[in-house]
Design an enzyme around this catalytic site. Structure first.
Site, PDB file in Angstrom:
ATOM      1  N   ARG A   1     -18.056  82.507  17.857  1.00 14.97           N
ATOM      2  CA  ARG A   1     -17.593  81.268  18.478  1.00 14.97           C
ATOM      3  C   ARG A   1     -16.151  81.421  18.943  1.00 14.97           C
ATOM      4  NH1 ARG A   1     -13.438  77.161  16.846  1.00 14.97           N
ATOM      5  NH2 ARG A   1     -14.044  75.252  17.941  1.00 14.97           N
ATOM      6  N   VAL A   2     -15.853  80.962  20.155  1.00 11.30           N
ATOM      7  CA  VAL A   2     -14.511  81.062  20.724  1.00 11.30           C
ATOM      8  C   VAL A   2     -13.864  79.680  20.722  1.00 11.30           C
ATOM      9  CG1 VAL A   2     -13.175  81.611  22.789  1.00 11.30           C
ATOM     10  CG2 VAL A   2     -15.133  83.034  22.156  1.00 11.30           C
ATOM     11  N   SER A   3     -12.687  79.590  20.136  1.00  8.14           N
ATOM     12  CA  SER A   3     -11.954  78.329  20.117  1.00  8.14           C
ATOM     13  C   SER A   3     -11.188  78.151  21.418  1.00  8.14           C
ATOM     14  CB  SER A   3     -10.982  78.298  18.944  1.00  8.14           C
ATOM     15  OG  SER A   3      -9.863  79.115  19.224  1.00  8.14           O
ATOM     16  N   ASP A   4     -10.520  77.030  21.549  1.00 12.41           N
ATOM     17  CA  ASP A   4      -9.700  76.761  22.740  1.00 12.41           C
ATOM     18  C   ASP A   4      -8.350  77.465  22.695  1.00 12.41           C
ATOM     19  OD1 ASP A   4      -7.425  74.420  21.889  1.00 12.41           O
ATOM     20  OD2 ASP A   4      -9.137  74.652  20.570  1.00 12.41           O
TER      21      ASP A   4
ATOM     22  N   THR B   1      -4.608  71.076  19.639  1.00 18.33           N
ATOM     23  CA  THR B   1      -5.340  71.254  18.395  1.00 18.33           C
ATOM     24  C   THR B   1      -6.449  70.227  18.348  1.00 18.33           C
ATOM     25  OG1 THR B   1      -5.165  71.359  15.984  1.00 18.33           O
ATOM     26  CG2 THR B   1      -3.819  69.703  17.076  1.00 18.33           C
ATOM     27  N   GLY B   2      -7.448  70.464  17.504  1.00 13.67           N
ATOM     28  CA  GLY B   2      -8.539  69.517  17.400  1.00 13.67           C
ATOM     29  C   GLY B   2      -9.882  70.202  17.479  1.00 13.67           C
ATOM     30  N   VAL B   3     -10.852  69.559  18.113  1.00 16.73           N
ATOM     31  CA  VAL B   3     -12.181  70.142  18.294  1.00 16.73           C
ATOM     32  C   VAL B   3     -12.148  71.012  19.543  1.00 16.73           C
ATOM     33  CG1 VAL B   3     -14.634  69.674  18.635  1.00 16.73           C
ATOM     34  CG2 VAL B   3     -13.273  68.171  17.158  1.00 16.73           C
ATOM     35  N   GLY B   4     -12.227  72.324  19.342  1.00 19.66           N
ATOM     36  CA  GLY B   4     -12.045  73.252  20.449  1.00 19.66           C
ATOM     37  C   GLY B   4     -12.989  73.017  21.609  1.00 19.66           C
TER      38      GLY B   4
ATOM     39  N   THR C   1      -5.553  74.183  13.804  1.00 16.19           N
ATOM     40  CA  THR C   1      -4.659  75.047  14.562  1.00 16.19           C
ATOM     41  C   THR C   1      -3.185  74.722  14.344  1.00 16.19           C
ATOM     42  OG1 THR C   1      -6.423  75.042  16.194  1.00 16.19           O
ATOM     43  CG2 THR C   1      -4.272  75.795  16.941  1.00 16.19           C
TER      44      THR C   1
END
Length: 280
Positions: A182-185, A203-206, A154
């Site tokens: 799939r929905v990210s953060d 950013t990172g693992v959603g 991100t």
């Protein structure tokens, strides 16, 4: 006036110093362009402009050059939040647009401010956003080799303007080879949040960021009187309980700039017109 941007968690490879160097240089140029824009624009206008520049750069996983999902399609997500009005707008899994952050900006004037999937794409077409294919050859090769986003993630921007208003914008091309839908953060308050006290872009693992409600949690703690450093430290400590991985950038109303990540792998740059800081 202050500005900080990030180019994503996992966004440079320790075994690829040339890519790391290119990304650092890109962030340095973009943060300075963003600051120049800030001198004559609001925080909200500036984060949109700056993130659009990040979306234009194929070095980063947002807009052009985004990761390809498991069904061969690219789906983009982006969000914008104005800390003064507490309005947030965003798009989730939008397809074939050049700048998802600009679509999110347009939604700020609507009652329904977060749209997803086909409806988000149809909305973009109706208001004049032309078809655009964000796929680049590198991403196609990675997809064919079934690689994920080990090198890119991100992008985001947090800004404090001359009127002491804070805004934040975040954009992503996903994690790569994920399940469609799939929905990210990034387009949620877990990944993108601001009020009059603080603004945070994650950013990172959603999935980890959503589990920790990270952006909203950090902003709430600053609002309740914690320092930026303490709010970041406590929130990232709690993330350890789920073995989570994330990076964050933020600015509070006093102009304190802060950043933190689970590993030293988030590239960032900040600028206040005098002092330039960036990942080394």
């Amino acid at each position: 006036m202050k500005l900080i941007i990030h180019g994503g968690f996992f966004s440079e490879s320790l075994t690829d110093p040339e890519t790391k160097f290119q990304k650092q240089n890109a962030l340095i140029k973009i943060v300075q362009k963003g600051y120049d824009y800030l001198t004559t624009h609001t925080a909200t206008e500036t984060v949109v402009y700056t993130v659009s520049l990040l979306e234009d750069d194929p070095l980063f996983n947002a807009g052009l050059g985004s990761q390809i999902q498991s069904d061969g399609k690219i789906r983009l997500s982006a969000a914008l939040m104005d800390g003064k009005t507490l309005k947030m707008s965003g798009v989730i899994n939008i397809e074939n647009v050049e700048h998802p952050i600009l679509v999110a900006e347009k939604l700020m004037t609507y009652d329904d401010r977060i749209l997803a999937a086909n409806e988000a794409t149809e909305f973009a077409r109706k208001i004049g956003f032309d078809y655009f294919d964000p796929e680049i050859e590198q991403r196609k090769k990675e997809y064919e080799e079934k690689l994920n986003s080990a090198k890119t993630s991100t992008v985001g921007c947090v800004c404090l303007d001359a009127e002491n208003n804070i805004a934040v914008a975040t954009s992503t091309g996903g994690k790569g080879f994920e399940l469609p839908g799939r929905v990210s953060d990034s387009a949620t308050v877990a990944g993108n949040y601001a009020n009059q006290y603080c603004g945070i872009s994650m950013t990172g693992v959603g999935e980890d960021i959503v589990s920790g409600a990270m952006a909203a949690k950090i902003v709430t703690r600053v609002t309740d009187g914690m320092s930026m450093e303490d709010a970041f430290a406590k929130s990232f400590d709690e993330l350890k309980h789920v073995n989570g991985f994330a990076g964050a950038i933020g600015i509070d109303r006093n102009g304190i700039i802060f950043h933190q990540d689970s590993f030293p792998t988030m590239v960032f740059a900040s600028f206040d017109g005098i002092e330039l800081n960036y990942f080394v």
